[in-house]
Design a protein around this motif. Structure first.
Motif, PDB file in Angstrom:
ATOM      1  N   GLU A  89     -70.906 -19.328  90.217  1.00 48.62           N
ATOM      2  CA  GLU A  89     -72.249 -18.871  89.259  1.00 48.62           C
ATOM      3  C   GLU A  89     -72.198 -17.515  89.696  1.00 48.62           C
ATOM      4  O   GLU A  89     -72.747 -17.099  88.022  1.00 48.62           O
ATOM      5  N   ALA A  90     -71.991 -16.801  90.346  1.00 47.30           N
ATOM      6  CA  ALA A  90     -72.321 -15.517  89.495  1.00 47.30           C
ATOM      7  C   ALA A  90     -71.621 -14.759  88.832  1.00 47.30           C
ATOM      8  O   ALA A  90     -71.480 -13.826  87.868  1.00 47.30           O
ATOM      9  N   HIS A  91     -69.962 -15.272  89.328  1.00 46.87           N
ATOM     10  CA  HIS A  91     -68.897 -14.907  87.635  1.00 46.87           C
ATOM     11  C   HIS A  91     -69.522 -15.681  86.003  1.00 46.87           C
ATOM     12  O   HIS A  91     -69.806 -15.108  85.275  1.00 46.87           O
ATOM     13  N   ARG A  92     -70.208 -17.593  86.436  1.00 50.45           N
ATOM     14  CA  ARG A  92     -70.535 -17.347  85.261  1.00 50.45           C
ATOM     15  C   ARG A  92     -71.822 -17.106  83.909  1.00 50.45           C
ATOM     16  O   ARG A  92     -71.394 -16.802  83.321  1.00 50.45           O
ATOM     17  N   HIS A  93     -72.590 -16.411  85.537  1.00 52.31           N
ATOM     18  CA  HIS A  93     -73.825 -15.710  84.428  1.00 52.31           C
ATOM     19  C   HIS A  93     -73.212 -13.827  84.221  1.00 52.31           C
ATOM     20  O   HIS A  93     -74.062 -14.279  82.979  1.00 52.31           O
ATOM     21  N   GLU A 223     -79.409 -13.095  91.621  1.00 54.76           N
ATOM     22  CA  GLU A 223     -81.148 -13.095  92.662  1.00 54.76           C
ATOM     23  C   GLU A 223     -82.500 -12.290  91.590  1.00 54.76           C
ATOM     24  O   GLU A 223     -83.083 -11.951  91.941  1.00 54.76           O
ATOM     25  N   GLY A 224     -81.614 -11.589  90.060  1.00 53.64           N
ATOM     26  CA  GLY A 224     -83.250 -11.468  89.257  1.00 53.64           C
ATOM     27  C   GLY A 224     -82.633  -9.933  89.509  1.00 53.64           C
ATOM     28  O   GLY A 224     -84.156  -9.500  89.026  1.00 53.64           O
ATOM     29  N   GLU A 225     -82.213  -8.892  89.585  1.00 54.66           N
ATOM     30  CA  GLU A 225     -81.946  -7.706  90.019  1.00 54.66           C
ATOM     31  C   GLU A 225     -81.197  -7.117  89.228  1.00 54.66           C
ATOM     32  O   GLU A 225     -79.940  -7.595  89.020  1.00 54.66           O
ATOM     33  N   LEU A 226     -81.690  -5.861  88.296  1.00 59.18           N
ATOM     34  CA  LEU A 226     -80.769  -4.714  87.532  1.00 59.18           C
ATOM     35  C   LEU A 226     -79.087  -4.501  88.655  1.00 59.18           C
ATOM     36  O   LEU A 226     -78.951  -4.515  90.153  1.00 59.18           O
ATOM     37  N   LEU A 227     -78.364  -4.310  87.792  1.00 56.43           N
ATOM     38  CA  LEU A 227     -77.603  -4.044  88.900  1.00 56.43           C
ATOM     39  C   LEU A 227     -77.444  -3.125  88.836  1.00 56.43           C
ATOM     40  O   LEU A 227     -78.185  -1.922  88.427  1.00 56.43           O
ATOM     41  N   ASP A 228     -76.270  -2.081  90.358  1.00 55.13           N
ATOM     42  CA  ASP A 228     -76.714  -0.970  90.967  1.00 55.13           C
ATOM     43  C   ASP A 228     -76.059   0.213  89.907  1.00 55.13           C
ATOM     44  O   ASP A 228     -75.226  -0.587  88.580  1.00 55.13           O
ATOM     45  N   SER A 229     -76.617   0.639  89.262  1.00 57.15           N
ATOM     46  CA  SER A 229     -75.665   2.014  88.650  1.00 57.15           C
ATOM     47  C   SER A 229     -73.903   2.165  88.726  1.00 57.15           C
ATOM     48  O   SER A 229     -73.715   1.802  87.050  1.00 57.15           O
ATOM     49  N   HIS A 230     -73.163   2.054  89.340  1.00 57.25           N
ATOM     50  CA  HIS A 230     -71.455   1.635  89.712  1.00 57.25           C
ATOM     51  C   HIS A 230     -71.363   0.370  88.968  1.00 57.25           C
ATOM     52  O   HIS A 230     -70.549   0.748  88.127  1.00 57.25           O
ATOM     53  N   THR A 231     -71.672   0.050  89.227  1.00 55.62           N
ATOM     54  CA  THR A 231     -71.627  -1.458  88.612  1.00 55.62           C
ATOM     55  C   THR A 231     -71.370  -2.089  87.287  1.00 55.62           C
ATOM     56  O   THR A 231     -70.672  -2.519  86.928  1.00 55.62           O
TER      57      THR A 231
END
Length: 427
Positions: A89-93, A223-231
């Protein structure tokens, strides 16, 4: 239970470096099998080719992508934490973020930006004795994709950013100096894009909705969080770098027009329909990326062979696209073959196979075709040029492959009249 045929070498990594694109196919022919075992980078691995193998490989029930790419590839070409190494699901999202920009309108916009820059560069080429087409096309695509993505690109930055994109791409099959150049280039690009994303999030820079910069900067994970800066910087780079990589397919298109000059008249007469056939055959015929990897998700059997959990598996892209069991006379360049192609997502896999929304790892395939057609229109209908004597050899031992001369052209001239509002770059 039958054993998977085995490559006799204690470790096949040196042979892979020597044989390049033909590594898997050569051993399949020798072993008379479309599957074999080998030790690669000191790890037990399974190598496969063909349509049935492709269908299996792209089945998410049996394979994982997380941690499947060698670390040296993550540190140069792919980056760490990006969509290519995710599952479920993480990949699909995350993939949906990319697919949201793959609309016809968005791709048309990128194509038009590319055409604008191409016309501007043509004015520059007219004043040059000789042009190294590959390097010029990379710059055109770098300018176009940054404008399309909403990424600010100063004129003083263009050369460095283009060189960095190319260094990452060129490091994909490299060791030594090419590998180190790719690692340094990725570090510079991730820092550059991370700073831009930070400015967007602090509201110091406006990112337009519908751009890649906006999509990445404000993307929320499962999880509803913004991606961290590196990602976030890795993912924004995953919009930019692959688009610049299309320069290789464009160069191969120019090479095909030179090697098969009768195709030029077919393209002029056949319009968009024949252009589609031509770019598909370029993608099938010429070497782009040799193979892709995954890991076995769980123990299973296929055709009586055992696939142990955790085993790394490589699917031969180049070999499948040249498989005589799929393609009649595969070593002939023949665009008409795609009139009868069945449209399978598993037998024609120059950039991988499968469903773009589920298990295909390259969401930019439509962009690739569109940009190839844009360039092809210039080669055939909008410019005149000559190819001076040069070394056009394409070595299958070099990954990624490219004509040795990078395609030299001279006597460039634009055929169509330009608008007075066209861009312009000096030599």
């Amino acid at each position: 239970m039958p054993q998977i045929p085995r490559d006799a070498l204690p470790d096949s990594t040196p042979a892979l470096l020597m044989d390049g694109y033909d590594f898997i196919g050569k051993r399949c022919r020798k072993l008379q099998s479309d599957i074999f075992q080998a030790r690669i980078l000191l790890r037990k691995s399974i190598c496969m080719k063909g349509e049935a193998a492709s269908r299996l490989f792209h089945d998410n029930e049996f394979f994982l992508r997380k941690n499947s790419a060698p670390a040296r590839l993550q540190k140069t070409l792919l980056g760490q934490g990006g969509v290519q190494g995710m599952d479920g699901e993480a990949h699909r999202h995350r993939k949906q973020m990319f697919m949201s920009l793959m609309t016809p309108e968005s791709i048309d916009h990128l194509s038009e930006l590319t055409a604008q820059h191409w016309r501007a560069y043509l004015k520059k080429w007219e004043a040059m004795d000789q042009v190294v087409l590959f390097f010029e096309v990379e710059e055109i695509l770098c300018r176009a994709v940054c404008a399309w993505a909403g990424v600010p690109l100063e004129e003083s930055e263009v050369a460095q950013r283009t060189q960095d994109f190319e260094a990452m791409i060129d490091a994909s099959g490299a060791v030594g100096l090419r590998h180190m150049r790719g690692r340094r280039a990725r570090g510079r690009c991730e820092k550059w894009l991370g700073e831009i994303i930070g400015k967007v999030r602090r509201r110091h820079l406006q990112a337009a909705e519908g751009t890649a910069l906006y999509a990445v900067a404000w993307h929320h994970d499962t999880e509803g969080e913004l991606l961290d800066s590196h990602t976030a910087s890795v993912e924004l780079l995953n919009f930019l770098r692959p688009t610049v990589a299309v320069s290789r397919f464009i160069i191969f298109s120019a090479l095909a027009l030179h090697q098969y000059p009768w195709e030029r008249e077919k393209l002029k007469a056949g319009g968009d329909e024949y252009s589609e056939l031509f770019v598909q055959e370029v993608r099938r015929f010429y070497p782009f990326f040799p193979f892709v990897g995954a890991r076995v998700r769980k123990n299973f059997q296929w055709r009586g062979y055992r696939f142990p959990k955790g085993t790394r598996v490589f699917l031969d892209l180049y070999g499948t696209d040249h498989d005589p069991a799929i393609w009649q006379e595969p070593e002939e360049f023949r665009p008409e073959r795609f009139r009868d192609w069945n449209g399978s997502a598993f037998n024609f896999i120059p950039q991988g196979g499968g469903d773009h929304y589920l298990n295909h790892r390259c969401p930019g395939e439509w962009i690739t075709k569109a940009l190839m057609k844009t360039a092809l229109n210039f080669f055939v209908n909008k410019m005149e040029y000559a190819l001076p004597e040069q070394n056009l050899h394409v070595s299958l031992k070099r990954i990624p492959a490219i004509p040795r001369s990078r395609i030299l052209i001279s006597d460039c001239r634009l055929i169509q009249t330009q608008s007075q509002h066209e861009l312009s770059y000096s030599g």
